[in-house]
Scaffold this motif. Structure first.
Motif, PDB file in Angstrom:
ATOM      1  N   VAL A 171      -6.703  27.979 -12.791  1.00  0.00           N
ATOM      2  CA  VAL A 171      -6.643  29.400 -12.442  1.00  0.00           C
ATOM      3  C   VAL A 171      -5.865  30.216 -13.498  1.00  0.00           C
ATOM      4  CG1 VAL A 171      -4.573  29.100 -11.017  1.00  0.00           C
ATOM      5  CG2 VAL A 171      -6.151  30.947 -10.513  1.00  0.00           C
ATOM      6  N   PHE A 178      -2.420  25.080 -12.244  1.00  0.00           N
ATOM      7  CA  PHE A 178      -3.266  23.962 -11.836  1.00  0.00           C
ATOM      8  C   PHE A 178      -4.472  24.499 -11.063  1.00  0.00           C
ATOM      9  CE2 PHE A 178       0.071  20.276 -11.598  1.00  0.00           C
ATOM     10  CZ  PHE A 178       0.254  20.387 -12.962  1.00  0.00           C
ATOM     11  N   GLY A 179      -5.549  23.762 -11.178  1.00  0.00           N
ATOM     12  CA  GLY A 179      -6.790  24.227 -10.567  1.00  0.00           C
ATOM     13  C   GLY A 179      -7.596  25.054 -11.543  1.00  0.00           C
ATOM     14  N   LEU A 191       4.337  13.774 -13.801  1.00  0.00           N
ATOM     15  CA  LEU A 191       3.284  14.224 -14.725  1.00  0.00           C
ATOM     16  C   LEU A 191       3.785  14.304 -16.174  1.00  0.00           C
ATOM     17  CD1 LEU A 191       1.752  17.115 -12.574  1.00  0.00           C
ATOM     18  CD2 LEU A 191       0.595  14.992 -13.189  1.00  0.00           C
ATOM     19  N   PHE A 197       6.441  17.058 -10.854  1.00  0.00           N
ATOM     20  CA  PHE A 197       6.351  17.503 -12.253  1.00  0.00           C
ATOM     21  C   PHE A 197       6.912  16.436 -13.197  1.00  0.00           C
ATOM     22  CE2 PHE A 197       5.676  21.718 -10.384  1.00  0.00           C
ATOM     23  CZ  PHE A 197       4.677  22.203 -11.206  1.00  0.00           C
ATOM     24  N   ALA A 232     -14.947  24.150  -9.167  1.00  0.00           N
ATOM     25  CA  ALA A 232     -15.142  25.048 -10.317  1.00  0.00           C
ATOM     26  C   ALA A 232     -15.530  24.240 -11.552  1.00  0.00           C
ATOM     27  CB  ALA A 232     -13.873  25.862 -10.571  1.00  0.00           C
ATOM     28  N   CYS A 233     -14.833  23.119 -11.769  1.00  0.00           N
ATOM     29  CA  CYS A 233     -15.134  22.277 -12.933  1.00  0.00           C
ATOM     30  C   CYS A 233     -16.535  21.673 -12.815  1.00  0.00           C
ATOM     31  CB  CYS A 233     -14.121  21.130 -13.045  1.00  0.00           C
ATOM     32  SG  CYS A 233     -12.479  21.647 -13.512  1.00  0.00           S
ATOM     33  N   ALA A 271      -1.477  27.947  -7.051  1.00  0.00           N
ATOM     34  CA  ALA A 271      -0.535  27.338  -7.990  1.00  0.00           C
ATOM     35  C   ALA A 271       0.360  28.416  -8.608  1.00  0.00           C
ATOM     36  CB  ALA A 271      -1.289  26.535  -9.041  1.00  0.00           C
ATOM     37  N   ASN A 286      -5.440  24.667  -3.866  1.00  0.00           N
ATOM     38  CA  ASN A 286      -6.437  25.302  -4.740  1.00  0.00           C
ATOM     39  C   ASN A 286      -7.039  24.307  -5.733  1.00  0.00           C
ATOM     40  OD1 ASN A 286      -3.767  25.543  -6.131  1.00  0.00           O
ATOM     41  ND2 ASN A 286      -5.031  26.400  -7.756  1.00  0.00           N
ATOM     42  N   CYS A 287      -6.404  23.130  -5.896  1.00  0.00           N
ATOM     43  CA  CYS A 287      -6.971  22.135  -6.812  1.00  0.00           C
ATOM     44  C   CYS A 287      -8.298  21.602  -6.284  1.00  0.00           C
ATOM     45  CB  CYS A 287      -5.981  20.994  -7.063  1.00  0.00           C
ATOM     46  SG  CYS A 287      -4.673  21.512  -8.196  1.00  0.00           S
ATOM     47  N   GLY A 306     -10.586  23.971  -7.566  1.00  0.00           N
ATOM     48  CA  GLY A 306     -10.651  23.761  -9.016  1.00  0.00           C
ATOM     49  C   GLY A 306     -11.614  22.634  -9.364  1.00  0.00           C
ATOM     50  N   ASP A 364     -10.913  28.476 -15.525  1.00  0.00           N
ATOM     51  CA  ASP A 364     -11.350  27.810 -16.754  1.00  0.00           C
ATOM     52  C   ASP A 364     -12.629  26.999 -16.544  1.00  0.00           C
ATOM     53  OD1 ASP A 364      -9.201  28.618 -18.351  1.00  0.00           O
ATOM     54  OD2 ASP A 364      -7.964  26.907 -17.728  1.00  0.00           O
ATOM     55  N   ALA A 365     -12.801  26.434 -15.319  1.00  0.00           N
ATOM     56  CA  ALA A 365     -13.878  25.470 -15.060  1.00  0.00           C
ATOM     57  C   ALA A 365     -13.851  24.381 -16.135  1.00  0.00           C
ATOM     58  CB  ALA A 365     -15.246  26.159 -15.013  1.00  0.00           C
ATOM     59  N   HIS A 366     -12.654  23.873 -16.387  1.00  0.00           N
ATOM     60  CA  HIS A 366     -12.469  22.886 -17.460  1.00  0.00           C
ATOM     61  C   HIS A 366     -11.803  21.614 -16.950  1.00  0.00           C
ATOM     62  CE1 HIS A 366     -11.292  21.113 -21.268  1.00  0.00           C
ATOM     63  NE2 HIS A 366     -10.040  21.124 -20.857  1.00  0.00           N
ATOM     64  N   HIS A 367     -10.623  21.731 -16.335  1.00  0.00           N
ATOM     65  CA  HIS A 367      -9.862  20.563 -15.884  1.00  0.00           C
ATOM     66  C   HIS A 367      -8.896  21.023 -14.796  1.00  0.00           C
ATOM     67  CE1 HIS A 367      -7.097  17.100 -16.018  1.00  0.00           C
ATOM     68  NE2 HIS A 367      -8.104  16.452 -16.561  1.00  0.00           N
ATOM     69  N   VAL A 368      -8.605  20.145 -13.847  1.00  0.00           N
ATOM     70  CA  VAL A 368      -7.766  20.571 -12.728  1.00  0.00           C
ATOM     71  C   VAL A 368      -6.291  20.720 -13.117  1.00  0.00           C
ATOM     72  CG1 VAL A 368      -6.920  19.881 -10.445  1.00  0.00           C
ATOM     73  CG2 VAL A 368      -9.334  19.790 -10.929  1.00  0.00           C
ATOM     74  N   THR A 369      -5.801  19.891 -14.021  1.00  0.00           N
ATOM     75  CA  THR A 369      -4.377  20.001 -14.360  1.00  0.00           C
ATOM     76  C   THR A 369      -4.106  20.387 -15.816  1.00  0.00           C
ATOM     77  OG1 THR A 369      -4.291  17.620 -14.749  1.00  0.00           O
ATOM     78  CG2 THR A 369      -3.596  18.387 -12.580  1.00  0.00           C
TER      79      THR A 369
END
Lengths: 237, 400
Positions: free
Chosen positions: B385, B382-383, B197, B194, A126-127, B155, A119-120, A123, B251-256
């Protein structure tokens, strides 16, 4: 009734969108290398760092949005993205785990790990395009892309989001894993809208009949590839 | 399937039949705190949680920032099969009868990814377990389900979205029963990821605490049988809770990284409230995602403060007790949410010592009485969502 207003794809035969070409085909073989310039007019700061699955999905989504006249934006939009996949980011999973093995995880790549969730890829789209609707990946028991179309149409019908991109995305079965080869490599998306924003002529209307079948311009659709072929059989303009 | 409207039933403008209610008629869980929802609830309330998050011995962890996870100690690896089958078997045994016409929706992020680890090391393993749809096949076969099924991969919001999708199918009259089956396991693959990250806490996680510094991974699963109220009554099924609202947004902001202003979560909750036809004041408590990472917990509190202005609405997280079970977390939290509503008890936030400034007055390390009938659960991942589910109190504690 919802309308198909945009079509975009990247397949073994090439990449593009429905209002520019109608030679869409999904066949087995090697996918083309996706260069940033072949998709985006302007620089995209993350594109080069993305895994192949994300590049593939993002490129087809970009073509589909452009085809629907929804490429440019200034405010976030309530557009969902739902994609079916068989293998997802399995190639990236392998690349990532190959960074884990040598030093018991101390060299594990955070950049690759971020792309081990399919799904990333959505994403990223989407971004880049400011899409804030539901955004998820579906793995179908019998791969056809129908489940994504179904979910996208339901979402619009139930006011869960205003518009949607529904599609399929696969980079193919990795050669070193002996799995049944049941997914054709490539990515293809359609844009579904109830009230189209642009003045472009839609490809046709799409609906669910009482039996739950997807009907496009009066014809029953078996899979997403068939839907796109039907869209392109009579080019809207 | 399509069902005709009965006299007095109405279709709302959105196409959803408001007269069809989505009941949860069966639920079970398997977590590091044991098998079954009753046992999990009892341990959560009695504070018997310290044994869940423990040193990992399943794979080498010396090179990582942390050595702990909420893993299930006796999860077996049957032959060439993935460990996930052992988890599935335990979930199967906790379920009552499932109608053969149930639509199956599973939720897993990595399915049997332990088999990819084996294959890359030259150890024989069944590659089919790696594919996410393999869980759908396993569940369909076990319950003899006749329809086509899907897996949802989004996710940490996967199972919340599965509940939302299943509820929409029932509310639209396109299914009478939906089996939501969510699972994920702790593997070297996800643990290393994880860790790389910098997301893992070196000690058991502390959701909403001012000293929180990361999440604790967990593994487990949940099964929820959703059914139209009409079918459930016909079959004499118990009514554990009603799914009254759901919403999903990006969010349409950032993937992670989550949007600092909580954009997607606020939107998802608003969609859920709209679907449920509820005002913000009617929500009694929130089961938050509450991972224990600095950014997630801050984003959630920002969103909740914005949505429920002027109210110190009770918020809790169960991840300090059972870890972050990834795709399974939403399903486990819905099952526990149904229990919390029925018992009229807000569970404690295990691991919380000193609430962060933004969480003061909303979170507590102690259980408390719940007033009201509606619980909001939310998950983000993530993504970008975000997913929100609103539950209404049912009439029975459990069918088992």
């Amino acid at each position: 009734m919802p309308l198909i207003t945009g079509v975009g794809w990247v397949t073994v035969s090439g990449m593009g969108r429905g209002r520019e070409r109608n030679d869409f085909a999904m066949t087995k073989g090697r996918l083309p290398r996706i260069a940033r310039k072949s998709v985006f007019d302007k620089p995209h700061k993350h594109f080069g760092r993305m895994d192949e699955f994300s590049k593939l999905g993002l490129a087809a989504i970009a073509f589909a949005l452009k085809d629907a006249g929804l490429y440019e934006w200034s405010e976030k939009r309530d557009i969902g993205i739902i994609a079916s996949t068989v293998y997802g980011c399995l190639h990236t999973d392998i690349d990532y785990f190959d960074t884990v093995m040598p030093e018991e995880g101390q060299l594990a790549s955070p950049a690759l790990f971020s792309y081990t969730l399919p799904n990333c890829a959505l994403g990223e789209a989407a971004c880049h395009f400011g899409l804030t609707g539901a955004c998820y990946v579906i793995n179908e028991q019998q791969p056809s892309g129908i489940a994504s179309l179904d979910a996208a149409m339901d979402g619009i019908e139930f006011n869960e989001f205003e518009k949607a991109l529904a599609g399929i995305c696969d980079t193919g079965c990795p050669p070193h894993i002996s799995l049944e080869d049941k997914g054709i490599p490539g990515s293809a998306f359609v844009v579904i809208e109830k009230g189209p924003e642009s003045s472009l002529t839609p490809y046709g209307s799409i609906s669910l009949n009482e039996g739950g079948d997807i009907i496009f311009n009066g014809k029953r659709i078996e899979n997403l590839i068939g839907l796109i072929q039907e869209c392109l059989s009579e080019s809207p303009e | 399937m399509q069902t005709a409207l009965a006299a007095g039933e109405t279709l709302c403008p959105s196409g959803i039949n408001r007269a069809t209610r989505v009941w949860i008629t069966d639920a079970t869980t398997v977590t590091a705190l044991g098998d079954g929802l009753h046992g999990l609830w009892r341990r959560l309330l009695s504070g018997e949680t310290e044994t869940a998050i423990k040193p990992v011995r399943r794979f080498p962890v010396a090179g990582y920032r942390t050595h702990i996870a909420a893993h299930i100690e006796d999860l077996k690896q049957p032959g060439y099969r993935s460990m996930i089958h052992s988890l599935l078997d335990r979930l199967f045994s906790g379920m009552g009868p499932v109608p053969s016409d149930s639509v199956i929706i599973t939720a897993t992020t990595k399915a049997g990814i332990d088999n990819l680890e084996k294959l890359r090391r030259g150890v024989p393993a069944d590659p089919n377990d790696i594919l996410l749809d393999s869980v759908v096949d396993a569940v369909s076969q076990r319950f003899g389900l006749t329809g086509k099924g899907i897996n949802i991969s989004a996710a940490c919001a996967s199972s919340a979205i599965a509940v939302a999708r299943g509820s929409a199918l029932i509310a639209a009259g396109r299914a009478e029963a939906v089996l939501v089956f969510c699972v994920d396991i702790v593997t070297e693959f996800v643990f290393s990821g994880f860790s790389s990250l910098g997301a893992l806490s070196s000690a058991p996680c502390m959701p909403f605490d001012r000293d929180r510094n990361g999440l604790s991974l967990g593994e487990g699963g949940a099964v929820l049988l959703l059914m139209s109220d009409k079918r459930a009554k016909q079959e004499g099924r118990p009514h554990l809770a009603t799914v009254v609202g759901w919403g999903v947004a990006n969010d349409a902001h950032h993937v992670t990284a989550p949007a600092p202003d909580g954009y997607g979560l606020i939107k998802a909750v608003r969609k859920a409230l709209n679907r449920a036809m509820l005002d913000e004041e009617q929500v009694s408590a929130i089961c938050a995602h509450g991972t224990g990472t600095i950014y997630n917990d801050l984003m959630e509190m920002t969103a909740f403060r914005h949505l429920f202005r002027g109210r110190n609405l009770p918020v809790y997280s169960v991840k300090g007790a059972i870890g972050h079970t990834m795709a399974a977390s939403g399903g486990i939290e819905v099952a526990l949410g149904a229990k919390a509503l029925y018992e009229k008890v807000i569970p404690p936030t295990v691991g919380l010592l000193n609430p962060a400034d933004e969480a003061i007055g909303m979170v507590s390390p102690d259980a408390a009485q719940m007033s009201g009938d509606y619980l909001l659960t939310s998950n983000s991942g993530f993504g970008g969502v975000n997913a929100a589910i609103i539950l209404k109190r049912g009439e029975e504690a459990s069918c088992h």
